[in-house]
Design a protein around this motif. Structure first.
Motif, PDB file in Angstrom:
ATOM      1  N   GLY A 186       0.827  -1.203   0.000  1.00 16.98           N
ATOM      2  CA  GLY A 186       0.000   0.000   0.000  1.00 16.98           C
ATOM      3  C   GLY A 186       0.860   1.251   0.000  1.00 16.98           C
ATOM      4  N   LEU A 187       0.249   2.366  -0.373  1.00 16.77           N
ATOM      5  CA  LEU A 187       0.970   3.632  -0.476  1.00 16.77           C
ATOM      6  C   LEU A 187       0.130   4.777   0.072  1.00 16.77           C
ATOM      7  N   ASP A 188       0.808   5.764   0.641  1.00 18.45           N
ATOM      8  CA  ASP A 188       0.247   7.096   0.827  1.00 18.45           C
ATOM      9  C   ASP A 188       0.870   7.958  -0.259  1.00 18.45           C
ATOM     10  N   ALA A 189       0.043   8.681  -0.989  1.00 21.52           N
ATOM     11  CA  ALA A 189       0.556   9.512  -2.077  1.00 21.52           C
ATOM     12  C   ALA A 189      -0.223  10.813  -2.129  1.00 21.52           C
ATOM     13  N   VAL A 190       0.478  11.884  -2.475  1.00 23.73           N
ATOM     14  CA  VAL A 190      -0.143  13.196  -2.627  1.00 23.73           C
ATOM     15  C   VAL A 190      -0.278  13.483  -4.111  1.00 23.73           C
ATOM     16  N   LEU A 191      -1.501  13.796  -4.527  1.00 24.55           N
ATOM     17  CA  LEU A 191      -1.754  14.114  -5.924  1.00 24.55           C
ATOM     18  C   LEU A 191      -1.320  15.545  -6.236  1.00 24.55           C
ATOM     19  N   ALA A 192      -1.393  15.900  -7.500  1.00 26.91           N
ATOM     20  CA  ALA A 192      -0.881  17.198  -7.944  1.00 26.91           C
ATOM     21  C   ALA A 192      -1.535  18.372  -7.228  1.00 26.91           C
TER      22      ALA A 192
END
Length: 499
Positions: A186-192
Protein backbone atom coordinates in the motif's frame (compact mmCIF):
# COMPACT_ATOMS: atom_id res chain seq x y z
CA UNK A 1 13.37 2.19 -35.57
CA UNK A 2 10.91 5.07 -35.64
CA UNK A 3 11.72 7.90 -33.27
CA UNK A 4 8.47 9.31 -31.88
CA UNK A 5 8.62 12.58 -30.02
CA UNK A 6 6.14 12.85 -27.16
CA UNK A 7 4.51 15.99 -25.79
CA UNK A 8 6.20 17.30 -22.65
CA UNK A 9 3.05 18.36 -20.74
CA UNK A 10 4.86 21.48 -19.58
CA UNK A 11 2.53 24.23 -18.41
CA UNK A 12 2.15 26.96 -21.02
CA UNK A 13 3.35 30.33 -19.71
CA UNK A 14 4.59 33.42 -21.45
CA UNK A 15 7.99 34.47 -20.03
CA UNK A 16 6.53 37.30 -17.95
CA UNK A 17 3.71 35.12 -16.64
CA UNK A 18 6.17 32.38 -15.81
CA UNK A 19 8.38 34.74 -13.81
CA UNK A 20 5.35 36.10 -11.98
CA UNK A 21 4.07 32.61 -11.15
CA UNK A 22 7.52 31.59 -9.92
CA UNK A 23 7.83 34.66 -7.70
CA UNK A 24 4.35 34.09 -6.27
CA UNK A 25 5.12 30.44 -5.55
CA UNK A 26 8.38 31.23 -3.79
CA UNK A 27 6.59 33.80 -1.66
CA UNK A 28 3.87 31.34 -0.66
CA UNK A 29 6.38 28.58 0.12
CA UNK A 30 8.49 30.97 2.20
CA UNK A 31 5.34 31.92 4.11
CA UNK A 32 3.91 28.43 4.65
CA UNK A 33 6.99 26.22 5.12
CA UNK A 34 9.48 26.17 7.99
CA UNK A 35 12.56 28.28 7.34
CA UNK A 36 14.85 25.30 6.79
CA UNK A 37 12.58 23.69 4.21
CA UNK A 38 13.21 26.05 1.27
CA UNK A 39 16.42 26.63 -0.71
CA UNK A 40 16.54 29.26 -3.47
CA UNK A 41 20.27 30.02 -3.67
CA UNK A 42 21.32 29.14 -7.27
CA UNK A 43 24.65 27.84 -6.00
CA UNK A 44 22.76 25.24 -3.95
CA UNK A 45 19.91 24.40 -6.34
CA UNK A 46 22.34 23.62 -9.19
CA UNK A 47 23.24 20.31 -7.52
CA UNK A 48 19.63 19.17 -7.97
CA UNK A 49 19.47 19.73 -11.72
CA UNK A 50 20.69 16.26 -12.70
CA UNK A 51 20.79 12.73 -11.33
CA UNK A 52 23.14 9.75 -11.67
CA UNK A 53 22.21 9.39 -15.34
CA UNK A 54 24.34 12.45 -16.09
CA UNK A 55 21.56 13.88 -18.28
CA UNK A 56 21.78 17.66 -18.41
CA UNK A 57 18.52 19.64 -18.62
CA UNK A 58 18.26 23.23 -19.76
CA UNK A 59 19.03 25.53 -16.86
CA UNK A 60 18.52 24.63 -13.21
CA UNK A 61 15.61 24.57 -10.76
CA UNK A 62 14.42 27.79 -9.21
CA UNK A 63 14.04 26.22 -5.74
CA UNK A 64 14.34 23.06 -3.68
CA UNK A 65 11.79 22.12 -1.03
CA UNK A 66 13.28 19.80 1.61
CA UNK A 67 10.12 18.07 2.77
CA UNK A 68 10.25 16.67 6.29
CA UNK A 69 6.57 15.72 6.64
CA UNK A 70 3.60 14.94 4.42
CA UNK A 71 2.19 18.41 5.09
CA UNK A 72 5.27 19.94 3.42
CA UNK A 73 4.51 17.90 0.31
CA UNK A 74 0.84 18.83 0.32
CA UNK A 75 1.58 22.53 0.77
CA UNK A 76 4.14 22.57 -2.03
CA UNK A 77 1.91 20.77 -4.52
CA UNK A 78 -1.20 22.74 -3.67
CA UNK A 79 0.53 26.05 -4.41
CA UNK A 80 2.48 24.77 -7.43
CA UNK A 81 -0.66 23.33 -8.99
CA UNK A 82 -2.59 26.58 -8.52
CA UNK A 83 0.20 28.54 -10.20
CA UNK A 84 1.02 25.84 -12.83
CA UNK A 85 4.66 25.57 -11.77
CA UNK A 86 6.34 22.20 -12.53
CA UNK A 87 7.50 20.04 -9.60
CA UNK A 88 10.17 17.31 -9.78
CA UNK A 89 10.02 14.75 -6.93
CA UNK A 90 13.47 13.52 -5.89
CA UNK A 91 14.89 10.84 -3.63
CA UNK A 92 18.64 10.23 -3.56
CA UNK A 93 19.18 11.19 -7.21
CA UNK A 94 20.56 7.74 -8.06
CA UNK A 95 18.23 7.17 -11.03
CA UNK A 96 19.84 6.13 -14.29
CA UNK A 97 17.30 7.31 -16.88
CA UNK A 98 17.09 11.03 -16.16
CA UNK A 99 13.84 10.73 -14.22
CA UNK A 100 14.88 13.24 -11.54
CA UNK A 101 16.44 15.91 -13.74
CA UNK A 102 15.09 19.40 -13.07
CA UNK A 103 15.12 22.09 -15.73
CA UNK A 104 14.75 25.87 -15.59
CA UNK A 105 11.67 27.07 -13.73
CA UNK A 106 10.97 23.84 -11.82
CA UNK A 107 10.73 23.22 -8.09
CA UNK A 108 12.51 20.13 -6.79
CA UNK A 109 10.60 18.33 -4.03
CA UNK A 110 13.42 16.65 -2.11
CA UNK A 111 12.13 13.77 0.05
CA UNK A 112 15.47 12.75 1.61
CA UNK A 113 14.50 14.08 5.07
CA UNK A 114 11.41 11.86 5.16
CA UNK A 115 13.54 8.92 6.22
CA UNK A 116 11.71 7.33 9.13
CA UNK A 117 10.85 3.64 9.49
CA UNK A 118 7.59 4.10 11.36
CA UNK A 119 6.71 0.45 11.91
CA UNK A 120 8.05 -3.06 11.56
CA UNK A 121 5.47 -5.76 12.29
CA UNK A 122 7.14 -9.16 12.69
CA UNK A 123 3.78 -10.91 13.04
CA UNK A 124 2.40 -9.50 9.78
CA UNK A 125 5.85 -9.44 8.13
CA UNK A 126 5.53 -5.87 6.92
CA UNK A 127 7.11 -2.46 7.37
CA UNK A 128 5.73 1.05 7.05
CA UNK A 129 8.34 3.55 5.89
CA UNK A 130 8.74 7.06 4.53
CA UNK A 131 10.12 7.51 1.00
CA UNK A 132 13.56 8.77 2.02
CA UNK A 133 14.53 5.56 3.84
CA UNK A 134 17.69 4.06 2.33
CA UNK A 135 16.91 0.59 0.97
CA UNK A 136 19.77 -1.15 2.79
CA UNK A 137 18.77 0.52 6.07
CA UNK A 138 15.33 -1.07 5.87
CA UNK A 139 16.91 -4.45 5.16
CA UNK A 140 19.15 -4.09 8.22
CA UNK A 141 16.26 -3.01 10.43
CA UNK A 142 14.18 -5.99 9.29
CA UNK A 143 17.08 -8.36 9.96
CA UNK A 144 16.73 -7.72 13.70
CA UNK A 145 13.43 -9.62 13.45
CA UNK A 146 14.73 -12.43 11.23
CA UNK A 147 13.18 -10.73 8.18
CA UNK A 148 14.43 -8.94 5.10
CA UNK A 149 13.23 -6.62 2.36
CA UNK A 150 13.55 -8.82 -0.71
CA UNK A 151 14.18 -6.24 -3.50
CA UNK A 152 17.94 -5.79 -3.68
CA UNK A 153 19.02 -3.22 -6.27
CA UNK A 154 22.77 -2.88 -6.75
CA UNK A 155 22.37 0.69 -5.45
CA UNK A 156 20.72 -0.48 -2.19
CA UNK A 157 23.32 1.29 -0.05
CA UNK A 158 22.51 4.70 -1.55
CA UNK A 159 19.06 4.54 -3.19
CA UNK A 160 15.80 5.27 -1.37
CA UNK A 161 12.61 3.28 -1.04
CA UNK A 162 10.67 6.11 -2.69
CA UNK A 163 12.97 6.12 -5.69
CA UNK A 164 12.80 2.34 -5.93
CA UNK A 165 9.00 2.52 -5.94
CA UNK A 166 8.97 5.35 -8.47
CA UNK A 167 10.94 3.25 -10.97
CA UNK A 168 9.69 -0.18 -9.88
CA UNK A 169 13.32 -1.11 -9.30
CA UNK A 170 14.47 -4.70 -9.65
CA UNK A 171 17.81 -5.89 -8.42
CA UNK A 172 19.82 -8.98 -7.69
CA UNK A 173 17.12 -11.13 -6.06
CA UNK A 174 14.20 -10.26 -8.34
CA UNK A 175 14.15 -13.54 -10.31
CA UNK A 176 12.86 -15.39 -7.25
CA UNK A 177 11.28 -12.64 -5.17
CA UNK A 178 10.02 -10.24 -7.80
CA UNK A 179 10.62 -6.54 -8.41
CA UNK A 180 9.65 -3.69 -6.09
CA UNK A 181 5.97 -3.83 -7.09
CA UNK A 182 5.75 -7.37 -5.69
CA UNK A 183 6.72 -6.07 -2.23
CA UNK A 184 4.50 -2.96 -2.10
CA UNK A 185 1.23 -3.58 -0.27
CA UNK A 186 0.00 0.00 0.00
CA UNK A 187 0.97 3.63 -0.48
CA UNK A 188 0.25 7.10 0.83
CA UNK A 189 0.56 9.51 -2.08
CA UNK A 190 -0.14 13.20 -2.63
CA UNK A 191 -1.75 14.11 -5.92
CA UNK A 192 -0.88 17.20 -7.94
CA UNK A 193 -3.51 19.36 -6.22
CA UNK A 194 -2.36 18.41 -2.72
CA UNK A 195 -4.95 15.69 -2.11
CA UNK A 196 -3.64 12.84 0.06
CA UNK A 197 -4.79 9.37 -0.98
CA UNK A 198 -4.16 5.95 0.54
CA UNK A 199 -4.00 2.90 -1.68
CA UNK A 200 -3.73 -0.81 -1.00
CA UNK A 201 -3.83 -2.45 2.40
CA UNK A 202 -1.83 -4.34 5.03
CA UNK A 203 -2.96 -7.77 3.86
CA UNK A 204 -1.13 -9.95 1.37
CA UNK A 205 -4.35 -10.35 -0.64
CA UNK A 206 -6.81 -7.67 -1.69
CA UNK A 207 -8.71 -6.95 -4.91
CA UNK A 208 -11.14 -4.17 -3.95
CA UNK A 209 -11.17 -1.48 -6.62
CA UNK A 210 -8.57 -0.75 -9.26
CA UNK A 211 -4.98 -1.52 -8.27
CA UNK A 212 -3.79 2.06 -7.76
CA UNK A 213 -0.82 0.83 -5.74
CA UNK A 214 0.54 -1.03 -8.76
CA UNK A 215 -0.24 1.94 -11.03
CA UNK A 216 1.67 4.39 -8.86
CA UNK A 217 4.59 1.97 -8.54
CA UNK A 218 6.79 2.63 -11.55
CA UNK A 219 5.05 5.89 -12.52
CA UNK A 220 8.28 7.89 -12.00
CA UNK A 221 6.65 10.68 -10.01
CA UNK A 222 4.29 11.65 -12.82
CA UNK A 223 1.03 10.66 -11.09
CA UNK A 224 1.63 11.47 -7.43
CA UNK A 225 4.30 11.91 -4.76
CA UNK A 226 4.72 8.94 -2.42
CA UNK A 227 4.92 9.92 1.25
CA UNK A 228 4.65 6.48 2.90
CA UNK A 229 4.75 2.85 1.86
CA UNK A 230 3.55 -0.36 3.45
CA UNK A 231 6.01 -3.04 2.36
CA UNK A 232 6.05 -6.79 2.51
CA UNK A 233 8.95 -8.39 4.38
CA UNK A 234 10.10 -12.00 4.06
CA UNK A 235 11.91 -14.40 6.37
CA UNK A 236 15.69 -14.50 6.10
CA UNK A 237 16.54 -17.82 4.38
CA UNK A 238 17.77 -20.56 6.67
CA UNK A 239 20.65 -21.33 4.31
CA UNK A 240 22.41 -19.80 1.31
CA UNK A 241 24.88 -21.23 -1.21
CA UNK A 242 26.79 -19.17 -3.79
CA UNK A 243 28.32 -20.43 -7.03
CA UNK A 244 30.97 -18.56 -9.03
CA UNK A 245 31.31 -19.89 -12.58
CA UNK A 246 33.85 -18.47 -15.04
CA UNK A 247 33.43 -18.91 -18.79
CA UNK A 248 35.55 -18.44 -21.87
CA UNK A 249 33.09 -16.02 -23.47
CA UNK A 250 30.14 -13.92 -22.39
CA UNK A 251 27.88 -15.78 -24.81
CA UNK A 252 28.88 -19.09 -23.19
CA UNK A 253 27.97 -17.67 -19.79
CA UNK A 254 24.61 -16.41 -21.07
CA UNK A 255 23.88 -19.85 -22.52
CA UNK A 256 24.71 -21.34 -19.12
CA UNK A 257 22.24 -18.99 -17.43
CA UNK A 258 19.55 -19.97 -19.94
CA UNK A 259 20.28 -23.63 -19.24
CA UNK A 260 19.37 -23.06 -15.58
CA UNK A 261 15.96 -21.78 -16.62
CA UNK A 262 15.46 -24.69 -19.01
CA UNK A 263 16.31 -27.09 -16.16
CA UNK A 264 13.54 -25.48 -14.04
CA UNK A 265 16.06 -24.19 -11.50
CA UNK A 266 14.94 -21.00 -9.77
CA UNK A 267 17.90 -19.42 -7.98
CA UNK A 268 17.54 -16.39 -5.75
CA UNK A 269 19.90 -14.57 -8.11
CA UNK A 270 22.00 -15.14 -11.20
CA UNK A 271 24.26 -12.21 -12.02
CA UNK A 272 26.29 -12.11 -15.23
CA UNK A 273 29.31 -9.87 -15.93
CA UNK A 274 31.31 -9.72 -19.15
CA UNK A 275 35.10 -9.49 -19.48
CA UNK A 276 35.33 -5.70 -19.89
CA UNK A 277 33.21 -5.21 -16.76
CA UNK A 278 35.43 -7.63 -14.83
CA UNK A 279 38.50 -5.70 -15.97
CA UNK A 280 36.95 -2.42 -14.84
CA UNK A 281 36.18 -3.90 -11.42
CA UNK A 282 39.75 -5.22 -11.16
CA UNK A 283 41.16 -1.79 -11.94
CA UNK A 284 38.83 -0.04 -9.51
CA UNK A 285 39.75 -2.44 -6.70
CA UNK A 286 43.45 -2.21 -7.51
CA UNK A 287 43.25 1.59 -7.43
CA UNK A 288 41.40 1.40 -4.12
CA UNK A 289 44.00 -1.00 -2.73
CA UNK A 290 46.88 1.27 -3.80
CA UNK A 291 45.20 4.26 -2.22
CA UNK A 292 44.48 2.37 0.98
CA UNK A 293 48.06 1.10 1.14
CA UNK A 294 49.33 4.63 0.74
CA UNK A 295 47.15 5.69 3.67
CA UNK A 296 48.44 2.80 5.76
CA UNK A 297 45.07 1.09 6.23
CA UNK A 298 43.73 -2.23 4.99
CA UNK A 299 41.31 -2.43 2.06
CA UNK A 300 38.21 -4.57 2.34
CA UNK A 301 38.60 -7.72 0.25
CA UNK A 302 36.33 -8.05 -2.78
CA UNK A 303 37.36 -11.17 -4.66
CA UNK A 304 36.28 -14.54 -5.91
CA UNK A 305 36.59 -17.68 -3.73
CA UNK A 306 40.19 -18.83 -3.86
CA UNK A 307 41.59 -15.54 -5.16
CA UNK A 308 44.31 -13.84 -3.12
CA UNK A 309 44.53 -10.29 -4.48
CA UNK A 310 41.83 -7.80 -3.39
CA UNK A 311 39.59 -7.88 -6.41
CA UNK A 312 42.29 -7.78 -9.08
CA UNK A 313 42.05 -11.30 -10.56
CA UNK A 314 38.51 -11.53 -11.89
CA UNK A 315 39.31 -10.84 -15.54
CA UNK A 316 42.30 -13.18 -15.51
CA UNK A 317 40.04 -16.06 -14.52
CA UNK A 318 37.74 -15.86 -17.53
CA UNK A 319 35.92 -13.88 -20.18
CA UNK A 320 32.73 -13.77 -18.12
CA UNK A 321 31.52 -14.48 -14.60
CA UNK A 322 28.14 -15.94 -13.64
CA UNK A 323 27.24 -15.57 -9.95
CA UNK A 324 24.39 -17.80 -8.81
CA UNK A 325 22.91 -17.84 -5.34
CA UNK A 326 20.47 -20.43 -4.01
CA UNK A 327 18.64 -19.98 -0.73
CA UNK A 328 16.20 -21.74 1.55
CA UNK A 329 16.23 -25.16 3.19
CA UNK A 330 17.22 -26.83 -0.08
CA UNK A 331 20.01 -24.36 -0.96
CA UNK A 332 22.85 -26.90 -0.84
CA UNK A 333 21.06 -29.45 -3.02
CA UNK A 334 20.02 -26.80 -5.52
CA UNK A 335 23.58 -25.45 -5.64
CA UNK A 336 24.84 -28.94 -6.47
CA UNK A 337 22.43 -29.07 -9.41
CA UNK A 338 23.60 -25.65 -10.59
CA UNK A 339 27.27 -26.64 -10.37
CA UNK A 340 26.65 -29.92 -12.20
CA UNK A 341 24.83 -28.10 -14.97
CA UNK A 342 27.45 -25.36 -15.39
CA UNK A 343 30.63 -27.41 -15.00
CA UNK A 344 30.64 -28.85 -18.57
CA UNK A 345 30.14 -25.35 -19.99
CA UNK A 346 32.45 -23.30 -17.73
CA UNK A 347 36.21 -23.06 -17.34
CA UNK A 348 35.86 -23.22 -13.55
CA UNK A 349 33.03 -23.54 -11.03
CA UNK A 350 33.36 -22.93 -7.29
CA UNK A 351 30.70 -23.15 -4.56
CA UNK A 352 30.71 -21.61 -1.10
CA UNK A 353 28.34 -21.46 1.83
CA UNK A 354 30.62 -19.00 3.66
CA UNK A 355 28.66 -15.73 4.09
CA UNK A 356 31.86 -13.64 3.98
CA UNK A 357 32.98 -15.14 0.65
CA UNK A 358 29.48 -14.73 -0.77
CA UNK A 359 29.36 -11.09 0.33
CA UNK A 360 32.76 -10.48 -1.29
CA UNK A 361 31.43 -11.75 -4.59
CA UNK A 362 28.28 -9.65 -4.34
CA UNK A 363 30.31 -6.60 -3.35
CA UNK A 364 32.29 -7.02 -6.57
CA UNK A 365 29.02 -7.14 -8.50
CA UNK A 366 27.79 -3.97 -6.80
CA UNK A 367 31.05 -2.28 -7.71
CA UNK A 368 30.41 -2.74 -11.44
CA UNK A 369 28.70 0.61 -12.08
CA UNK A 370 31.04 2.70 -9.88
CA UNK A 371 33.97 1.02 -11.65
CA UNK A 372 32.58 2.01 -15.05
CA UNK A 373 31.90 5.54 -13.82
CA UNK A 374 35.66 5.85 -13.32
CA UNK A 375 36.07 5.37 -17.08
CA UNK A 376 33.59 8.04 -18.18
CA UNK A 377 29.87 8.80 -18.19
CA UNK A 378 27.91 5.55 -18.46
CA UNK A 379 24.88 5.57 -20.74
CA UNK A 380 23.06 2.67 -19.14
CA UNK A 381 20.42 0.62 -20.88
CA UNK A 382 18.36 -2.01 -19.12
CA UNK A 383 16.59 -3.99 -21.75
CA UNK A 384 14.94 -7.28 -20.88
CA UNK A 385 14.36 -10.20 -23.21
CA UNK A 386 12.71 -13.61 -22.77
CA UNK A 387 15.16 -15.76 -20.82
CA UNK A 388 15.44 -18.22 -23.70
CA UNK A 389 16.77 -15.35 -25.87
CA UNK A 390 19.52 -14.23 -23.49
CA UNK A 391 22.47 -15.77 -25.37
CA UNK A 392 21.17 -14.45 -28.70
CA UNK A 393 20.78 -10.97 -27.23
CA UNK A 394 24.34 -11.06 -25.91
CA UNK A 395 25.66 -12.14 -29.30
CA UNK A 396 23.79 -9.41 -31.17
CA UNK A 397 24.80 -6.70 -28.68
CA UNK A 398 28.38 -7.61 -29.48
CA UNK A 399 27.65 -7.21 -33.19
CA UNK A 400 26.00 -3.81 -32.56
CA UNK A 401 29.06 -2.67 -30.61
CA UNK A 402 31.36 -3.69 -33.47
CA UNK A 403 29.13 -2.19 -36.16
CA UNK A 404 29.06 1.27 -34.58
CA UNK A 405 32.57 1.21 -33.15
CA UNK A 406 31.17 1.86 -29.67
CA UNK A 407 32.51 -0.20 -26.75
CA UNK A 408 29.70 -1.84 -24.77
CA UNK A 409 30.15 -3.17 -21.25
CA UNK A 410 27.43 -5.65 -20.34
CA UNK A 411 26.14 -7.09 -17.11
CA UNK A 412 22.83 -8.78 -16.49
CA UNK A 413 20.31 -10.10 -14.03
CA UNK A 414 20.54 -13.29 -16.03
CA UNK A 415 17.83 -15.26 -14.24
CA UNK A 416 15.14 -12.91 -15.55
CA UNK A 417 16.65 -11.83 -18.87
CA UNK A 418 17.40 -8.26 -17.77
CA UNK A 419 20.52 -7.01 -19.57
CA UNK A 420 22.49 -3.83 -18.85
CA UNK A 421 24.49 -2.96 -21.99
CA UNK A 422 26.47 0.11 -20.87
CA UNK A 423 28.03 2.59 -23.26
CA UNK A 424 30.71 4.73 -21.59
CA UNK A 425 31.19 8.16 -23.15
CA UNK A 426 33.50 11.09 -22.53
CA UNK A 427 32.05 13.06 -19.58
CA UNK A 428 33.33 16.30 -21.12
CA UNK A 429 30.87 15.95 -24.01
CA UNK A 430 27.72 18.02 -23.61
CA UNK A 431 25.76 15.69 -25.89
CA UNK A 432 25.74 11.94 -26.46
CA UNK A 433 27.71 11.18 -29.68
CA UNK A 434 25.59 10.09 -32.68
CA UNK A 435 27.32 6.70 -32.83
CA UNK A 436 26.35 6.01 -29.21
CA UNK A 437 22.72 6.98 -29.85
CA UNK A 438 22.69 4.79 -32.95
CA UNK A 439 24.05 1.84 -30.96
CA UNK A 440 21.47 2.43 -28.21
CA UNK A 441 18.68 2.60 -30.78
CA UNK A 442 19.79 -0.71 -32.29
CA UNK A 443 19.90 -2.28 -28.82
CA UNK A 444 16.32 -1.14 -28.17
CA UNK A 445 15.21 -2.48 -31.54
CA UNK A 446 16.89 -5.79 -30.71
CA UNK A 447 15.04 -6.04 -27.40
CA UNK A 448 11.67 -5.45 -29.05
CA UNK A 449 12.44 -7.83 -31.92
CA UNK A 450 13.18 -10.59 -29.41
CA UNK A 451 9.89 -9.99 -27.60
CA UNK A 452 11.38 -7.88 -24.81
CA UNK A 453 11.21 -4.36 -23.44
CA UNK A 454 13.12 -1.07 -23.50
CA UNK A 455 13.48 -1.02 -19.73
CA UNK A 456 13.33 -3.78 -17.16
CA UNK A 457 13.85 -1.72 -13.99
CA UNK A 458 15.40 1.71 -14.48
CA UNK A 459 12.36 3.43 -15.95
CA UNK A 460 11.94 5.57 -19.06
CA UNK A 461 12.85 8.96 -17.57
CA UNK A 462 13.97 11.35 -20.28
CA UNK A 463 16.50 9.11 -22.01
CA UNK A 464 14.06 6.57 -23.52
CA UNK A 465 10.90 8.58 -24.20
CA UNK A 466 11.60 8.93 -27.90
CA UNK A 467 11.41 5.15 -28.31
CA UNK A 468 8.45 4.46 -26.04
CA UNK A 469 5.74 4.43 -28.73
CA UNK A 470 7.63 1.68 -30.53
CA UNK A 471 6.97 -0.61 -27.58
CA UNK A 472 3.56 0.58 -26.40
CA UNK A 473 1.87 1.47 -29.68
CA UNK A 474 0.06 4.74 -30.32
CA UNK A 475 -3.32 3.68 -28.84
CA UNK A 476 -1.80 2.43 -25.60
CA UNK A 477 0.38 5.52 -25.32
CA UNK A 478 -2.68 7.74 -25.78
CA UNK A 479 -4.34 5.89 -22.88
CA UNK A 480 -1.26 6.55 -20.76
CA UNK A 481 -1.67 10.27 -21.44
CA UNK A 482 -5.34 10.17 -20.46
CA UNK A 483 -4.44 8.47 -17.18
CA UNK A 484 -1.79 11.12 -16.57
CA UNK A 485 -4.37 13.86 -17.15
CA UNK A 486 -6.80 12.24 -14.68
CA UNK A 487 -4.19 12.33 -11.90
CA UNK A 488 -2.47 15.57 -12.89
CA UNK A 489 -4.72 17.77 -15.09
CA UNK A 490 -2.22 20.62 -15.46
CA UNK A 491 0.81 18.39 -16.02
CA UNK A 492 2.92 19.82 -13.21
CA UNK A 493 4.28 16.50 -11.87
CA UNK A 494 7.68 15.63 -13.33
CA UNK A 495 6.84 16.98 -16.80
CA UNK A 496 8.66 15.53 -19.78
CA UNK A 497 9.36 12.21 -18.05
CA UNK A 498 8.18 8.61 -18.47
CA UNK A 499 5.49 9.05 -21.17
Amino acid sequence: MTITRQPTHLPVHQPTEQATAAAQLLGLLARDLAADRLTTDPAATAAYATDRSGAHPDGQPLAVVHAAHTDDVRTTLRHANALRVPVVPRGAGTGLSGGATAAEGTVVLDLARMNRITEISPDDQLAVVEPGVITADLDRAAAAYGLRYAPDPASAAISTIGGNIATNAGGLRCAKYGVTRDSVLGLDAVLADGTLIRTGRRTVKGVAGYDLTALLTGSEGTLGVITAATLRLRPVPVATATIAAYFRTFEDAAAGASALTAARIEPAMAELLDGPVLAAIDEARATEARGTEARGTQAPSVHAPGAHAPGTELRARGGALLLVQCDGAGAAAEAERVAALLTPRATSVETTDDPAEAESLLAARRLALPALERLGRPLIEDIAVPRSQLARAVREIGAISARHGVPVYTLAHAADGNLHPILVIDPALTEVPPAAWAAASDIFALALRLGGTLTGEHGVGTLKRQWLADELGEDSLALHHRLKAAFDPYGILNPGKAI
